[in-house]
Design an enzyme around this catalytic site. Sequence first.
Site, PDB file in Angstrom:
ATOM      1  N   GLU A 142       1.015  -1.246   0.335  1.00 31.99           N
ATOM      2  CA  GLU A 142      -0.355  -0.132  -0.155  1.00 31.99           C
ATOM      3  C   GLU A 142       0.744   1.010   0.336  1.00 31.99           C
ATOM      4  O   GLU A 142       2.270   1.607   0.717  1.00 31.99           O
ATOM      5  CB  GLU A 142      -1.209   0.155   1.049  1.00 31.99           C
ATOM      6  CG  GLU A 142      -1.813  -1.390   1.402  1.00 31.99           C
ATOM      7  CD  GLU A 142      -2.983  -0.864   0.378  1.00 31.99           C
ATOM      8  OE1 GLU A 142      -3.034   0.048  -0.738  1.00 31.99           O
ATOM      9  OE2 GLU A 142      -3.306  -2.602  -0.519  1.00 31.99           O
TER      10      GLU A 142
ATOM     11  N   ARG B 168     -17.670  -1.379   6.898  1.00 29.12           N
ATOM     12  CA  ARG B 168     -18.578  -2.021   5.975  1.00 29.12           C
ATOM     13  C   ARG B 168     -19.468  -3.215   7.289  1.00 29.12           C
ATOM     14  O   ARG B 168     -20.237  -3.776   7.341  1.00 29.12           O
ATOM     15  CB  ARG B 168     -18.469  -2.964   4.779  1.00 29.12           C
ATOM     16  CG  ARG B 168     -17.230  -3.915   4.946  1.00 29.12           C
ATOM     17  CD  ARG B 168     -16.806  -4.698   3.953  1.00 29.12           C
ATOM     18  NE  ARG B 168     -15.516  -5.725   3.575  1.00 29.12           N
ATOM     19  CZ  ARG B 168     -16.157  -6.845   4.260  1.00 29.12           C
ATOM     20  NH1 ARG B 168     -16.856  -7.306   4.172  1.00 29.12           N
ATOM     21  NH2 ARG B 168     -15.269  -7.432   4.437  1.00 29.12           N
TER      22      ARG B 168
ATOM     23  N   CYS C  32      -6.951  -2.244   8.192  1.00 31.56           N
ATOM     24  CA  CYS C  32      -6.216  -2.737   7.824  1.00 31.56           C
ATOM     25  C   CYS C  32      -5.590  -0.989   7.933  1.00 31.56           C
ATOM     26  O   CYS C  32      -4.177  -0.789   7.842  1.00 31.56           O
ATOM     27  CB  CYS C  32      -6.437  -3.389   6.343  1.00 31.56           C
ATOM     28  SG  CYS C  32      -6.492  -4.944   6.568  1.00 31.56           S
TER      29      CYS C  32
ATOM     30  N   HIS D  42      -1.293  -5.331   1.467  1.00 31.16           N
ATOM     31  CA  HIS D  42      -1.939  -6.647   1.279  1.00 31.16           C
ATOM     32  C   HIS D  42      -1.996  -8.103   1.116  1.00 31.16           C
ATOM     33  O   HIS D  42      -1.141  -8.465  -0.406  1.00 31.16           O
ATOM     34  CB  HIS D  42      -3.889  -6.157   0.966  1.00 31.16           C
ATOM     35  CG  HIS D  42      -4.126  -5.242   1.255  1.00 31.16           C
ATOM     36  ND1 HIS D  42      -4.598  -3.588   1.919  1.00 31.16           N
ATOM     37  CD2 HIS D  42      -5.544  -5.681   3.014  1.00 31.16           C
ATOM     38  CE1 HIS D  42      -5.832  -3.575   2.721  1.00 31.16           C
ATOM     39  NE2 HIS D  42      -6.177  -4.396   2.948  1.00 31.16           N
TER      40      HIS D  42
END
Length: 214
Positions: A78, A88, A141, A165
């Site tokens: 990232e 979510r 994350c 990831h």
Amino acid sequence: MKILITGFDPFGKEKINPALEVVRRLPDEILEAKIIKLEIPTVFEKVGLTIEKAIKENQPDVVINIGQAGGRFAITPEKVAINLADARIADNAGYQPLDKTIFSDGKTAYFTQLPVKAMVAAMQAEKIPAEVSYTAGTYVCNYVMYYVQYLIDKKYPSLKGGFIHVPFIFEQVVGKPQQPAMNLNDMVIGLTAAIAAVVTHSKEDIKMVGGTEH
């Protein structure tokens, strides 16, 4: 040189987290850098403190957090973390922040200090699918990546931090049509190559400034 590598415990409906499994399988030393492995909870209110405690205890030169990104085809270092927690699903403690600022005195976003393009190139050289990602999401994350960058900004200016990831592993996609997955052994090869690129880059930085490593 010391590198702290973390992997999350399983979350959601998953019984396994490839992030933790691949961290467990990494070698204890990569290019003479000591690898310190740590399991971290998928819990907003605990995970940052867990990592900060490990930083204080181990005094690493680099912190790399590993997380699961179901639906991705490649290993993805990232580039940036944002100052937003918007989940979510609830975390493993049942907490589900919605549109929350992580740190009120933090920057809108932080860029990693890790050489993400060199890491991707190193993984691809080992025939492992890899690409740079420009979104770590808004779940735990991203929270962890941002938290470490905040610590670097406020307390540990010499520390380097970043996030990678990894996709699902094959056993996680049984009964999930069209979901990509990767072999766990290939993840180990890929992450080992990525970490080696970090070590090489860090040693080059040290030579440039005439410093010493510990």
